[in-house]
Design a protein around this motif. Structure first.
Motif, PDB file in Angstrom:
ATOM      1  N   GLY A 211      19.634  40.625  56.544  1.00 54.34           N
ATOM      2  CA  GLY A 211      20.993  41.184  56.542  1.00 54.34           C
ATOM      3  C   GLY A 211      21.094  42.492  57.300  1.00 54.34           C
ATOM      4  O   GLY A 211      20.085  43.121  57.639  1.00 54.34           O
TER       5      GLY A 211
ATOM      6  N   ASN B 248      23.579  29.229  55.585  1.00 56.83           N
ATOM      7  CA  ASN B 248      24.771  29.731  56.281  1.00 56.83           C
ATOM      8  C   ASN B 248      24.725  31.242  56.432  1.00 56.83           C
ATOM      9  O   ASN B 248      25.057  31.798  57.470  1.00 56.83           O
ATOM     10  CB  ASN B 248      26.046  29.365  55.503  1.00 56.83           C
ATOM     11  CG  ASN B 248      26.467  27.945  55.808  1.00 56.83           C
ATOM     12  OD1 ASN B 248      26.052  27.382  56.825  1.00 56.83           O
ATOM     13  ND2 ASN B 248      27.268  27.356  54.924  1.00 56.83           N
ATOM     14  N   GLU B 249      24.314  31.885  55.330  1.00 54.69           N
ATOM     15  CA  GLU B 249      24.283  33.338  55.353  1.00 54.69           C
ATOM     16  C   GLU B 249      23.258  33.834  56.374  1.00 54.69           C
ATOM     17  O   GLU B 249      23.504  34.811  57.077  1.00 54.69           O
ATOM     18  CB  GLU B 249      23.938  33.868  53.967  1.00 54.69           C
ATOM     19  CG  GLU B 249      24.426  35.283  53.751  1.00 54.69           C
ATOM     20  CD  GLU B 249      23.997  35.818  52.393  1.00 54.69           C
ATOM     21  OE1 GLU B 249      23.910  35.011  51.436  1.00 54.69           O
ATOM     22  OE2 GLU B 249      23.709  37.026  52.317  1.00 54.69           O
TER      23      GLU B 249
ATOM     24  N   ARG C 265      24.795  33.435  59.787  1.00 54.11           N
ATOM     25  CA  ARG C 265      25.840  34.439  59.982  1.00 54.11           C
ATOM     26  C   ARG C 265      25.220  35.822  60.232  1.00 54.11           C
ATOM     27  O   ARG C 265      25.633  36.545  61.140  1.00 54.11           O
ATOM     28  CB  ARG C 265      26.673  34.465  58.691  1.00 54.11           C
ATOM     29  CG  ARG C 265      28.066  34.967  58.816  1.00 54.11           C
ATOM     30  CD  ARG C 265      28.731  34.772  57.440  1.00 54.11           C
ATOM     31  NE  ARG C 265      29.759  35.763  57.210  1.00 54.11           N
ATOM     32  CZ  ARG C 265      31.018  35.619  57.599  1.00 54.11           C
ATOM     33  NH1 ARG C 265      31.395  34.510  58.205  1.00 54.11           N
ATOM     34  NH2 ARG C 265      31.899  36.567  57.363  1.00 54.11           N
ATOM     35  N   SER C 266      24.191  36.142  59.458  1.00 55.05           N
ATOM     36  CA  SER C 266      23.534  37.442  59.631  1.00 55.05           C
ATOM     37  C   SER C 266      22.904  37.555  61.010  1.00 55.05           C
ATOM     38  O   SER C 266      22.956  38.606  61.652  1.00 55.05           O
ATOM     39  CB  SER C 266      22.447  37.644  58.578  1.00 55.05           C
ATOM     40  OG  SER C 266      23.046  37.890  57.339  1.00 55.05           O
TER      41      SER C 266
ATOM     42  N   PHE D  43      25.682  38.203  63.495  1.00 56.48           N
ATOM     43  CA  PHE D  43      26.183  39.582  63.410  1.00 56.48           C
ATOM     44  C   PHE D  43      25.141  40.569  63.931  1.00 56.48           C
ATOM     45  O   PHE D  43      25.459  41.558  64.577  1.00 56.48           O
ATOM     46  CB  PHE D  43      26.564  39.933  61.967  1.00 56.48           C
ATOM     47  CG  PHE D  43      27.810  39.231  61.496  1.00 56.48           C
ATOM     48  CD1 PHE D  43      28.636  38.556  62.404  1.00 56.48           C
ATOM     49  CD2 PHE D  43      28.188  39.254  60.145  1.00 56.48           C
ATOM     50  CE1 PHE D  43      29.786  37.907  61.974  1.00 56.48           C
ATOM     51  CE2 PHE D  43      29.343  38.613  59.722  1.00 56.48           C
ATOM     52  CZ  PHE D  43      30.136  37.939  60.634  1.00 56.48           C
TER      53      PHE D  43
ATOM     54  N   SER E  70      29.385  42.615  59.342  1.00 60.84           N
ATOM     55  CA  SER E  70      29.132  42.162  57.970  1.00 60.84           C
ATOM     56  C   SER E  70      30.058  42.872  56.992  1.00 60.84           C
ATOM     57  O   SER E  70      30.135  42.503  55.822  1.00 60.84           O
ATOM     58  CB  SER E  70      27.664  42.384  57.589  1.00 60.84           C
ATOM     59  OG  SER E  70      27.408  43.756  57.425  1.00 60.84           O
ATOM     60  N   GLN E  71      30.776  43.898  57.457  1.00 60.67           N
ATOM     61  CA  GLN E  71      31.761  44.564  56.591  1.00 60.67           C
ATOM     62  C   GLN E  71      32.884  43.611  56.181  1.00 60.67           C
ATOM     63  O   GLN E  71      33.594  43.874  55.220  1.00 60.67           O
ATOM     64  CB  GLN E  71      32.338  45.806  57.276  1.00 60.67           C
ATOM     65  CG  GLN E  71      33.076  45.497  58.582  1.00 60.67           C
ATOM     66  CD  GLN E  71      33.574  46.744  59.289  1.00 60.67           C
ATOM     67  OE1 GLN E  71      34.256  47.567  58.686  1.00 60.67           O
ATOM     68  NE2 GLN E  71      33.227  46.888  60.556  1.00 60.67           N
TER      69      GLN E  71
ATOM     70  N   ASN F 167      32.280  40.456  55.352  1.00 58.38           N
ATOM     71  CA  ASN F 167      31.744  39.440  54.445  1.00 58.38           C
ATOM     72  C   ASN F 167      32.442  39.530  53.089  1.00 58.38           C
ATOM     73  O   ASN F 167      32.872  40.622  52.681  1.00 58.38           O
ATOM     74  CB  ASN F 167      30.238  39.652  54.229  1.00 58.38           C
ATOM     75  CG  ASN F 167      29.441  39.158  55.413  1.00 58.38           C
ATOM     76  OD1 ASN F 167      29.983  38.540  56.333  1.00 58.38           O
ATOM     77  ND2 ASN F 167      28.151  39.446  55.394  1.00 58.38           N
ATOM     78  N   ALA F 168      32.510  38.398  52.410  1.00 60.11           N
ATOM     79  CA  ALA F 168      33.128  38.381  51.093  1.00 60.11           C
ATOM     80  C   ALA F 168      32.411  39.391  50.205  1.00 60.11           C
ATOM     81  O   ALA F 168      31.185  39.475  50.191  1.00 60.11           O
ATOM     82  CB  ALA F 168      33.031  36.986  50.495  1.00 60.11           C
TER      83      ALA F 168
ATOM     84  N   ASN G 152      32.513  42.637  50.532  1.00 55.56           N
ATOM     85  CA  ASN G 152      32.405  43.942  51.197  1.00 55.56           C
ATOM     86  C   ASN G 152      33.791  44.493  51.509  1.00 55.56           C
ATOM     87  O   ASN G 152      34.747  43.746  51.650  1.00 55.56           O
ATOM     88  CB  ASN G 152      31.614  43.824  52.507  1.00 55.56           C
ATOM     89  CG  ASN G 152      30.140  43.586  52.238  1.00 55.56           C
ATOM     90  OD1 ASN G 152      29.707  43.560  51.090  1.00 55.56           O
ATOM     91  ND2 ASN G 152      29.396  43.401  53.312  1.00 55.56           N
TER      92      ASN G 152
END
Ligand SMILES: Nc1ncnc2c1ncn2[C@@H]1O[C@H](COP(=O)(O)OP(=O)(O)OP(=O)(O)O)[C@@H](O)[C@H]1O
Ligand SMILES: [Mg+2]
Lengths: 252, 326
Positions: A58, A141-142, A145-146, A149, A209-210, A212-213, A215
């Motif tokens: 992350g 998925n995460e 996504r990371s 980003f 990532s700000q 992201n759910a 945050n």
């Protein structure tokens, strides 16, 4: 196209024929191991290797290390050619300066991708060793996504580094300014966040990532498409300044 | 039919001989209102070695940087093999091989890896060609060594190899003998002559060493403060041996020596300096032994006999010196 890919290969070899190129990879491998050991010691429980990897890759974990390594390695990509004098031989072949610079930038992007892929493998291996193989779709998925980003964040800063490197022709100054931007950018944005223009500051937008759910965006009202647009404008400006300067400049 | 073809290609080869491969046309460089190079025009033909001669700061490097497009021209244009450097850079530059100031390479790579970098930058450079140029400059045994372990002479040679890799029509070398020892300088001179002759490349060499230029070039272009001062052809025909030459003699007795020489009637007295015991004479090469014998027979002791060389150097000092005081 073939001639361009050969230029990119040249740039890649210039990076990888140096033994110091191993340093960022070694640090990232060490990071994965240490991070794994630390969370294990703190007694955090993860259901699977992928769940661990999703945390480890992350923006608030690997994101604190990888972009800095990319910046330090990429600072000097152009200025070192000037310092060593090899720029003269590079520019007196039948290629436009645009093409030469584009091949360098392409190699830089490939290098960033290689760092991210390497980190992904390293944290997955660590996670698998400690918590076993496997994971839910949400974790995979995460991770994806990371990585995306991370690529965007690193690319923006590396593009900034690339520009400063060309403008200053000094890798030392470039590392200094670029690292200062990474470290103080967030703080500056925080200080200025009461003004409405703050959301147009580069540093307010680099970390996607700000959105992201769970945050909070740095400045209320910012959205993912907004930030992506701001980043595209900045990157385009950095590249424009880089190419215009590199094309025009007398090499003496 | 076959014959015709042969004749045609022979004719082509002949016309190649005098092809102008590099042409500077009124080139100037102005930085900060100062004319570093001022309306310079000259040309280099294939197979010819031309010296760009001038004292430190004359603008040689600046001129060469403009030719290869590293810095822009303020005025004028350069044509290489017919293409304009300012208008069609890529077409023009492909005919050029160059070393500008020092031969610089990636020190952490081997000589071979460095050459491969250049190979990838040009279409159609084979492995065979790499072997050919490394053999030409005698670096075969050092190709797998890192360049940081190379001596300056080896780097100069790698520089030449790099410059010749893509079979250019023009070779441009800025102070190629810089830092070389006398043997290295001689070797370099021999390569360049060989290359000009064998591969019919036009070579432009800059230097402030006149003696070097005299030995190597067929023509020199003299510049001073960015301006063209003179263009001189240099004759290398071995006729020196037959034609008369100037000698400087250091003897025990100048008066006796000059009387003896006058009696011998084979040498023309140019000057004498009784205090230093020196005299200068003009004499035919084949008459030198009889001159020495006559002096010895007359009882004149001979300390030293030396050829007075370098017309070019004197001329050079005259041109540049005169210009400076102006
Ligand atoms: N970028 C620059 N800006 C201003 N002046 C310059 C620049 N580059 C060179 N000069 C000046 O131009 C003049 C010519 O320099 P140049 O390097 O071409 O000389 P040179 O003939 O190659 O001399 P040398 O024999 O010492 O190599 C010098 O007076 C130098 O100070
Ligand atoms: Mg010079």
């Amino acid at each position: 196209m073939r001639s361009f890919s050969r230029l990119v290969l040249n740039e890649w070899l210039k990076l990888f024929k140096r033994s110091s190129i191993l340093v960022p990879y070694v640090i990232l491998a060490a990071y994965a191991a240490i991070f794994g050991y630390a969370v294990f010691k703190m007694g955090s429980e993860f259901g699977s290797g992928a769940e661990f990897a999703a945390l480890a890759i992350g923006m608030s974990s690997a994101g604190q290390v990888l972009p800095l390594l990319a910046i330090i390695t990429m600072a000097g990509m152009v200025s070192k050619e000037y310092r060593m004098g090899t720029i003269k031989l590079l520019l007196i072949r039948a290629h436009s300066r645009n093409k030469i610079l584009a091949s360098k930038y392409t190699a830089a992007l490939l290098f960033i991708i290689s760092l991210i892929l390497f980190t992904a493998v390293a944290v997955l291996v660590t996670g698998t060793v400690v918590y076993g193989w496997g994971g839910e779709a949400a974790h995979w998925n995460e991770i994806g996504r990371s990585m995306l980003f991370m690529f965007i964040y690193t690319t923006v800063y590396v593009t900034l580094t690339f520009m400063i490197d060309i403008l200053t022709k000094s890798s030392g100054v470039t590392v200094g300014i670029a690292l200062f931007c990474v470290m103080m950018g967030g703080l500056a944005t925080l200080l200025l966040s009461k003004y409405s223009f703050a959301k147009f500051i580069l540093f307010a937008n680099t970390d996607l990532s700000q959105f992201n759910a769970g945050n909070e965006p740095m400045i209320p009202g910012m959205t993912l498409p907004f930030s992506v647009s701001v980043l595209i404008v900045y990157v385009a400006l950095f590249l424009l300044a880089s190419f215009v300067t590199f094309r025009k400049r007398d090499v003496s | 039919m076959v014959d015709m073809n042969k004749r045609n290609s022979a004719a082509e080869a002949r016309s190649d001989r005098n092809e102008t491969v590099l042409q500077l046309d009124n080139v100037s460089k102005i930085i900060g209102g100062k004319k570093l190079v001022n309306g310079l025009s000259f040309e280099v033909k294939s197979g010819e070695i031309v010296g760009l001669l001038g004292p430190n700061g004359a603008g040689k490097t600046t001129t060469i940087r403009m030719i290869v497009g590293l810095i822009g021209m303020s005025e004028g244009d350069v044509r290489i093999g017919g293409s304009s450097v300012s208008k069609s850079f890529e077409a023009a530059i492909r005919h050029i091989g160059a070393i500008i100031e020092n031969p610089e390479f990636y020190p952490y790579m081997t000589g071979l890896d460095n050459l491969k970098q250049f190979q990838r930058m040009t279409e159609g450079v084979s492995e065979e060609r790499i072997r050919e140029v490394t053999a030409l400059v005698g670096l075969q045994d050092a190709m797998n060594k890192k360049v940081k372990a190379y001596s300056l002479g080896m780097r100069q040679r790698l520089g030449i190899a790099q410059a010749l890799l893509h079979k250019p029509k023009v070779l441009i070398l800025d102070e190629p003998t810089n830092g070389l020892d006398p043997a290295g300088i001689r070797e370099m001179r021999d390569y360049l002559k060989l290359i000009a002759d064998k591969e019919r490349i036009g070579i432009l060499v800059s230097s402030h060493m006149l003696s070097e230029m005299e030995l190597m070039c067929s023509r020199v272009v003299v510049i001073q403060e960015g301006k063209l001062i003179a263009v001189r052809s240099i004759n290398h025909n071995g006729s020196e041996e037959k034609s008369s030459m100037s000698l400087s003699l250091e003897v025990t007795d100048v008066e006796l020596a000059s009387r003896t020489l006058a009696a011998l009637n084979k040498a023309e007295l140019l000057s004498k300096d009784a205090d230093r015991g020196m005299l200068a004479v003009k004499v035919k090469h084949e008459d030198i032994p009889s001159l020495v014998k006559a002096l010895t027979d007359a009882g004149v002791g001979l300390y030293r006999l030396e050829e007075i060389k370098s017309s070019l150097e004197d001329e050079f000092m005259k041109w540049t010196g005169a210009n400076r005081s102006a």
